[in-house]
Design a protein around this motif. Structure first.
Motif, PDB file in Angstrom:
ATOM      1  N   MET A  81       0.834  -1.182   0.000  1.00 41.11           N
ATOM      2  CA  MET A  81       0.000   0.000   0.000  1.00 41.11           C
ATOM      3  C   MET A  81       0.880   1.248   0.000  1.00 41.11           C
ATOM      4  O   MET A  81       1.893   1.306   0.687  1.00 41.11           O
ATOM      5  CB  MET A  81      -0.909  -0.008   1.229  1.00 41.11           C
ATOM      6  CG  MET A  81      -1.850   1.130   1.285  1.00 41.11           C
ATOM      7  SD  MET A  81      -3.142   0.750   2.489  1.00 41.11           S
ATOM      8  CE  MET A  81      -4.109   2.188   2.310  1.00 41.11           C
ATOM      9  N   ASN A  82       0.473   2.239  -0.785  1.00 34.88           N
ATOM     10  CA  ASN A  82       1.251   3.469  -0.906  1.00 34.88           C
ATOM     11  C   ASN A  82       1.071   4.374   0.300  1.00 34.88           C
ATOM     12  O   ASN A  82       0.018   4.420   0.909  1.00 34.88           O
ATOM     13  CB  ASN A  82       0.830   4.233  -2.161  1.00 34.88           C
ATOM     14  CG  ASN A  82       1.212   3.514  -3.429  1.00 34.88           C
ATOM     15  OD1 ASN A  82       2.281   2.932  -3.524  1.00 34.88           O
ATOM     16  ND2 ASN A  82       0.349   3.546  -4.414  1.00 34.88           N
ATOM     17  N   TYR A 137      -3.071   7.360  -9.672  1.00 33.43           N
ATOM     18  CA  TYR A 137      -3.271   7.575  -8.244  1.00 33.43           C
ATOM     19  C   TYR A 137      -4.664   8.104  -7.916  1.00 33.43           C
ATOM     20  O   TYR A 137      -4.983   8.327  -6.750  1.00 33.43           O
ATOM     21  CB  TYR A 137      -2.199   8.518  -7.683  1.00 33.43           C
ATOM     22  CG  TYR A 137      -0.829   7.908  -7.763  1.00 33.43           C
ATOM     23  CD1 TYR A 137      -0.451   6.883  -6.903  1.00 33.43           C
ATOM     24  CD2 TYR A 137       0.083   8.325  -8.735  1.00 33.43           C
ATOM     25  CE1 TYR A 137       0.800   6.302  -6.998  1.00 33.43           C
ATOM     26  CE2 TYR A 137       1.333   7.740  -8.828  1.00 33.43           C
ATOM     27  CZ  TYR A 137       1.686   6.728  -7.958  1.00 33.43           C
ATOM     28  OH  TYR A 137       2.923   6.153  -8.056  1.00 33.43           O
ATOM     29  N   ASN A 162      -7.631   7.447  -4.712  1.00 32.08           N
ATOM     30  CA  ASN A 162      -7.050   7.443  -3.363  1.00 32.08           C
ATOM     31  C   ASN A 162      -7.492   8.654  -2.548  1.00 32.08           C
ATOM     32  O   ASN A 162      -6.933   8.924  -1.488  1.00 32.08           O
ATOM     33  CB  ASN A 162      -5.520   7.427  -3.454  1.00 32.08           C
ATOM     34  CG  ASN A 162      -4.985   6.095  -3.903  1.00 32.08           C
ATOM     35  OD1 ASN A 162      -5.095   5.107  -3.193  1.00 32.08           O
ATOM     36  ND2 ASN A 162      -4.427   6.057  -5.104  1.00 32.08           N
ATOM     37  N   LYS A 163      -8.457   9.398  -3.080  1.00 30.54           N
ATOM     38  CA  LYS A 163      -9.017  10.579  -2.415  1.00 30.54           C
ATOM     39  C   LYS A 163      -7.997  11.712  -2.245  1.00 30.54           C
ATOM     40  O   LYS A 163      -8.158  12.577  -1.391  1.00 30.54           O
ATOM     41  CB  LYS A 163      -9.663  10.212  -1.083  1.00 30.54           C
ATOM     42  CG  LYS A 163     -10.785   9.191  -1.232  1.00 30.54           C
ATOM     43  CD  LYS A 163     -11.511   8.981   0.059  1.00 30.54           C
ATOM     44  CE  LYS A 163     -12.551   7.897  -0.035  1.00 30.54           C
ATOM     45  NZ  LYS A 163     -13.641   8.134  -0.949  1.00 30.54           N
TER      46      LYS A 163
END
Length: 154
Positions: A1-2, A98, A101-102
């Motif tokens: 997970m980033n 990306y 991812n909010k």
């Protein structure tokens, strides 16, 4: 997970948006159809000293978002406040891979909070023609289309 890190500053961070600005410009121009050249010219003029001139007596906020330990940002948000206290989100962009991812929401909420702290009497943003798909995103924060400006294409 980033893992995502956010950095906030002012005009000193504009240069860090370089590659992302180019992607932002391409993205906006591709969506604009017949207005693609006009949209591209407008965004380039905004980036190329237009922001600094616009906020000469006002303020500028630049936010960057990074992933893990990467040196290049993966998203940015530029917000201005004029001496007349008009706040505007000038640009908001997150790389496609990306999104979801909010990150755009976090950048936008931070921009709104900054405008409120700085005493903005009006908050606005411009959505380029062809990019109406973002209306639902901005509606979540109370932003709705107000009027359209038409340009003659020659």
């Amino acid at each position: 997970m980033n893992s995502f890190q956010f950095k906030e500053g002012s005009s000193e961070l504009l240069a860090s948006c370089g590659t992302l600005w180019e992607l932002f410009i391409s993205n906006q121009a591709e969506s604009a159809g017949e207005m693609s050249v006009g949209v591209e010219e407008y965004i380039r003029s905004l980036r190329d000293d237009g922001l600094l001139q616009k906020t000469q007596d006002g303020k500028l906020q630049v936010q960057l978002v990074f992933v893990d330990d990467e040196e290049e940002p993966i998203g940015f948000c530029v917000t201005s406040l004029t001496k007349e206290r008009v706040g505007e989100v000038e640009a908001l962009f997150v790389l496609d891979r990306y999104q979801g991812n909010k990150l755009g929401g976090q950048l936008f909420q931070t921009a709104l909070a900054w405008m409120e702290r700085e005493g903005a009497t009006e908050q606005r943003l411009v959505v380029a023609v062809g990019n109406e798909r973002v209306f639902d995103f901005y509606a979540k924060y109370g932003f709705f289309p107000g009027y359209s400006t038409l340009f003659r294409v020659t």
